[in-house]
Design an enzyme around this catalytic site. Structure first.
Site, PDB file in Angstrom:
ATOM      1  N   ARG A   1       0.687  -1.147   0.033  1.00 23.43           N
ATOM      2  CA  ARG A   1       0.104   0.018   0.004  1.00 23.43           C
ATOM      3  C   ARG A   1       0.960   1.199  -0.121  1.00 23.43           C
ATOM      4  O   ARG A   1       1.282   1.899   0.885  1.00 23.43           O
ATOM      5  CB  ARG A   1      -0.906   0.005   1.320  1.00 23.43           C
ATOM      6  CG  ARG A   1      -1.894   1.288   1.396  1.00 23.43           C
ATOM      7  CD  ARG A   1      -2.878   0.877   2.692  1.00 23.43           C
ATOM      8  NE  ARG A   1      -3.674   2.181   2.875  1.00 23.43           N
ATOM      9  CZ  ARG A   1      -3.255   3.290   3.612  1.00 23.43           C
ATOM     10  NH1 ARG A   1      -1.977   3.139   4.070  1.00 23.43           N
ATOM     11  NH2 ARG A   1      -4.068   4.307   3.646  1.00 23.43           N
TER      12      ARG A   1
ATOM     13  N   SER B   1     -12.922  -2.654   0.850  1.00 24.60           N
ATOM     14  CA  SER B   1     -12.932  -1.968   2.031  1.00 24.60           C
ATOM     15  C   SER B   1     -14.659  -1.435   2.116  1.00 24.60           C
ATOM     16  O   SER B   1     -14.973  -0.901   1.385  1.00 24.60           O
ATOM     17  CB  SER B   1     -12.333  -0.808   2.158  1.00 24.60           C
ATOM     18  OG  SER B   1     -10.834  -1.021   2.343  1.00 24.60           O
TER      19      SER B   1
ATOM     20  N   LYS C   1      -3.762   5.971   8.703  1.00 24.30           N
ATOM     21  CA  LYS C   1      -4.368   6.224   7.539  1.00 24.30           C
ATOM     22  C   LYS C   1      -4.872   7.623   7.809  1.00 24.30           C
ATOM     23  O   LYS C   1      -5.836   7.611   8.776  1.00 24.30           O
ATOM     24  CB  LYS C   1      -5.604   5.158   7.412  1.00 24.30           C
ATOM     25  CG  LYS C   1      -6.197   5.312   6.321  1.00 24.30           C
ATOM     26  CD  LYS C   1      -7.179   4.211   6.043  1.00 24.30           C
ATOM     27  CE  LYS C   1      -8.679   4.626   5.298  1.00 24.30           C
ATOM     28  NZ  LYS C   1      -8.453   4.541   3.574  1.00 24.30           N
TER      29      LYS C   1
HETATM   30  N1  3NM Z   1      -7.181   1.072   6.420  1.00 26.72           N
HETATM   31  P1  3NM Z   1      -2.581   0.222  11.508  1.00 26.72           P
HETATM   32  S1  3NM Z   1      -7.202   1.623   8.893  1.00 26.72           S
HETATM   33  C1  3NM Z   1      -4.924   0.814   5.772  1.00 26.72           C
HETATM   34  O1  3NM Z   1     -10.248   1.591   8.312  1.00 26.72           O
HETATM   35  C2  3NM Z   1      -5.836   1.095   6.632  1.00 26.72           C
HETATM   36  O2  3NM Z   1     -10.302   1.101   6.229  1.00 26.72           O
HETATM   37  C3  3NM Z   1      -8.069   1.253   7.345  1.00 26.72           C
HETATM   38  O3  3NM Z   1      -2.761   0.474  10.146  1.00 26.72           O
HETATM   39  C4  3NM Z   1      -9.672   1.472   7.252  1.00 26.72           C
HETATM   40  O4  3NM Z   1      -2.613  -1.249  12.009  1.00 26.72           O
HETATM   41  C5  3NM Z   1      -5.927   1.708   8.053  1.00 26.72           C
HETATM   42  O5  3NM Z   1      -1.311   0.768  11.874  1.00 26.72           O
HETATM   43  C6  3NM Z   1      -4.556   1.634   8.745  1.00 26.72           C
HETATM   44  O6  3NM Z   1      -3.584   1.062  12.462  1.00 26.72           O
HETATM   45  C7  3NM Z   1      -4.145   0.340   9.623  1.00 26.72           C
END
Ligand code: 3NM
Length: 213
Positions: free
Chosen positions: A39, A111, A140
């Site tokens: 990503r 998603s 994010k």
């Molecule tokens: N998508 P971490 S949250 C890439 O809510 C991504 O769809 C999300 O990273 C969504 O594990 C997210 O560091 C980030 O929180 C996840």
């Protein structure tokens, strides 16, 4: 498709500040991740030939460890290098058009944030649904408000066989409720990138599912 517990690692060069992203990926692969998603995001994101070269290196490492290599958003790149899968959000190309483009052989992840979005994604041919953020996340910039595991529970109630991957702020300390809500997997960035011992964190993430049907 997703044998529980699946640990789905997501990484881009933006998550590996002052570190070698390929070393991080290799450690995570050795530690036992089950899926990997490239990503690449943000103002310093690799593009064009540099991105393709980096993607090919990630793909080779994944192949060595027999772990599916999934590309975020970039359908052309995924198609070009014959990735194992593509993941798209609600803002990206429609899941139906992505499925039409990639054909049946490639995994499609979408998603979603509600039962309605889940329904459409499944009708469009999604193999799995990414659902988050479960908890607060710093990874994010445009993440929505965390919704805990409620949305996962709702989607699993309506679509019991849907493969749901929880995401957002998940670590080995708070993963239990995500499994209990019915997730087949959990997707993480910082739990692995920030871990002092990556293999140990992956082991704990898997153990957090023990005893949960
Ligand atoms: N998508 P971490 S949250 C890439 O809510 C991504 O769809 C999300 O990273 C969504 O594990 C997210 O560091 C980030 O929180 C996840």
């Amino acid at each position: 498709m997703y044998s529980k517990p699946s640990i789905y690692f997501i990484l881009g060069t933006q998550n590996a500040v002052n570190r070698d992203p390929l070393k991080l990926l290799e450690e995570a692969l050795k530690g036992g991740i089950n899926y990997f998603q490239l990503r690449e995001k943000g103002s310093n994101a690799l593009v064009g030939r540099e991105l393709k070269e980096f993607a090919l290196k990630c793909q080779s490492l994944c192949r060595l460890h027999n772990v599916p290599f999934i590309v975020n958003d970039d359908v052309d790149l995924a198609h070009d290098i014959q990735a194992d899968g593509i993941h798209v959000g609600q803002e990206d190309l429609s899941a139906a058009s992505v499925r039409a483009y990639i054909g049946k052989g490639m995994t499609l992840g979408v998603s979603v944030h509600s039962v309605e979005e889940a329904k459409r994604a499944l009708e469009d041919g999604a193999d799995y649904l990414g659902m988050g953020p479960v908890y607060g996340t710093n990874s994010k910039s445009d993440a929505k408000k965390p919704s805990g595991v409620t949305k996962i529970e709702e989607v699993k109630k309506r679509f019991p066989v849907a493969q749901v991957i929880g995401i957002g702020g998940i670590t080995s300390y708070n993963a239990g409720p995500v499994w209990e809500a019915g997730a087949a997997g959990i997707a993480v960035i910082s739990a692995i990138v920030d871990a002092e011992n990556i293999a140990e964190e992956i082991r704990r993430l898997k153990i957090s599912c023990t005893g949960v049907e």
